[in-house]
Design an enzyme around this catalytic site. Sequence first.
Site, PDB file in Angstrom:
ATOM      1  N   ASP A  82     -45.357 -27.445 -43.016  1.00 54.74           N
ATOM      2  CA  ASP A  82     -45.546 -28.886 -42.830  1.00 54.74           C
ATOM      3  C   ASP A  82     -46.374 -29.492 -43.981  1.00 54.74           C
ATOM      4  O   ASP A  82     -47.330 -28.876 -44.457  1.00 54.74           O
ATOM      5  CB  ASP A  82     -46.276 -29.072 -41.480  1.00 54.74           C
ATOM      6  N   HIS A 206     -43.785 -38.116 -37.154  1.00 57.96           N
ATOM      7  CA  HIS A 206     -45.081 -37.435 -37.288  1.00 57.96           C
ATOM      8  C   HIS A 206     -46.090 -38.176 -36.415  1.00 57.96           C
ATOM      9  O   HIS A 206     -45.819 -39.254 -35.902  1.00 57.96           O
ATOM     10  CB  HIS A 206     -45.536 -37.464 -38.755  1.00 57.96           C
TER      11      HIS A 206
HETATM   12  P1  13P Z   1     -50.796 -35.375 -34.714  1.00 57.48           P
HETATM   13  O1  13P Z   1     -51.977 -34.577 -35.127  1.00 57.48           O
HETATM   14  O2  13P Z   1     -51.088 -36.822 -34.545  1.00 57.48           O
HETATM   15  O3  13P Z   1     -50.107 -34.814 -33.514  1.00 57.48           O
HETATM   16  O4  13P Z   1     -49.740 -35.318 -35.925  1.00 57.48           O
HETATM   17  C1  13P Z   1     -49.045 -34.151 -36.170  1.00 57.48           C
HETATM   18  C2  13P Z   1     -48.207 -34.227 -37.378  1.00 57.48           C
HETATM   19  O5  13P Z   1     -47.554 -35.218 -37.627  1.00 57.48           O
HETATM   20  C3  13P Z   1     -48.167 -33.059 -38.235  1.00 57.48           C
HETATM   21  O6  13P Z   1     -47.335 -33.229 -39.317  1.00 57.48           O
END
Ligand code: 13P
Length: 281
Positions: A82, A206
């Site tokens: 990610d 996201h």
């Molecule tokens: P959150 O921490 O708001 O759940 O976001 C996760 C995210 O988008 C990781 O790429």
Amino acid sequence: MALTKMSPLLKKAQAEGYAVGSFSVANMEMVLGVLKAAEETKSPAILQIAEVRLKQSPLEVIGPLMAAAAKNCSVPVAVHFDHGKTEEKIKLALELGFTSVMFDGSHLPFEENAETTSKINALAKSFGADCEGEIGCVGGSEDGSENIAINCTSPTQAKEFAEITGVDALAVAIGNAHGNYKQAPKLRFDILEQTAKLVDAPLVLHGGTGILPDDFRKCISLGIHKINIATATFDSVEASVRNAYSASAINGYYDLQQAEVDGAYKNAMKHIEIFGCAGKA
Ligand code: 13P
């Protein structure tokens, strides 16, 4: 062997109208909790870790663990890198068997973002893996260390970006942000709807933590088929441990470990149900 590429999971979700949860993990307990929920609900799942988190969970250690857990799982699981920032770490993730990588060039000028994302997509394809890009800016950074302002996606730019780069999934910015919201966000469903009409690739949301269930469902009906959840998992694990201590239910290390697994499991169960992906494995 249930380790799988991300694109077939998202294409099925797109065809059948649900979203696959992409859960951030920091240790083995979170991996086990998420996959227990996926197996119990017969749901596909994505395990992910962001490049900014590697200082706590080194990629060489957690990467093989994530891939091994996916291989051992009875439901299809993609392993995703990610918010990749550097080619070095993205390549390492691919070498370690990640089946999908994201290049986050959302802060770059359009041409530079498109050019670098195309290059990373070609690299991913040389490993037989998928690639996610981002256009527009999702607020905040994955670990809360950067105060990135929200810059909503332009639907026409998203179309151009998807065509140039050929990405398998495209993250959009529609008023969403990473971390806990002070109040539930007002998402720009109009932008999402226009973008989904112009872009064939499955769209990614996201900043899933704190989005209301009905807003998740509306996003899915308008074209979101991958939803990233990070902070909610970490908070759920932490709360589970705290509650177990308060209830004097922790007597030794393995009770602590179980409380962590339970916290990740509970959070994944909740989101799998909302995303409509139970029974879709
Ligand atoms: P959150 O921490 O708001 O759940 O976001 C996760 C995210 O988008 C990781 O790429």
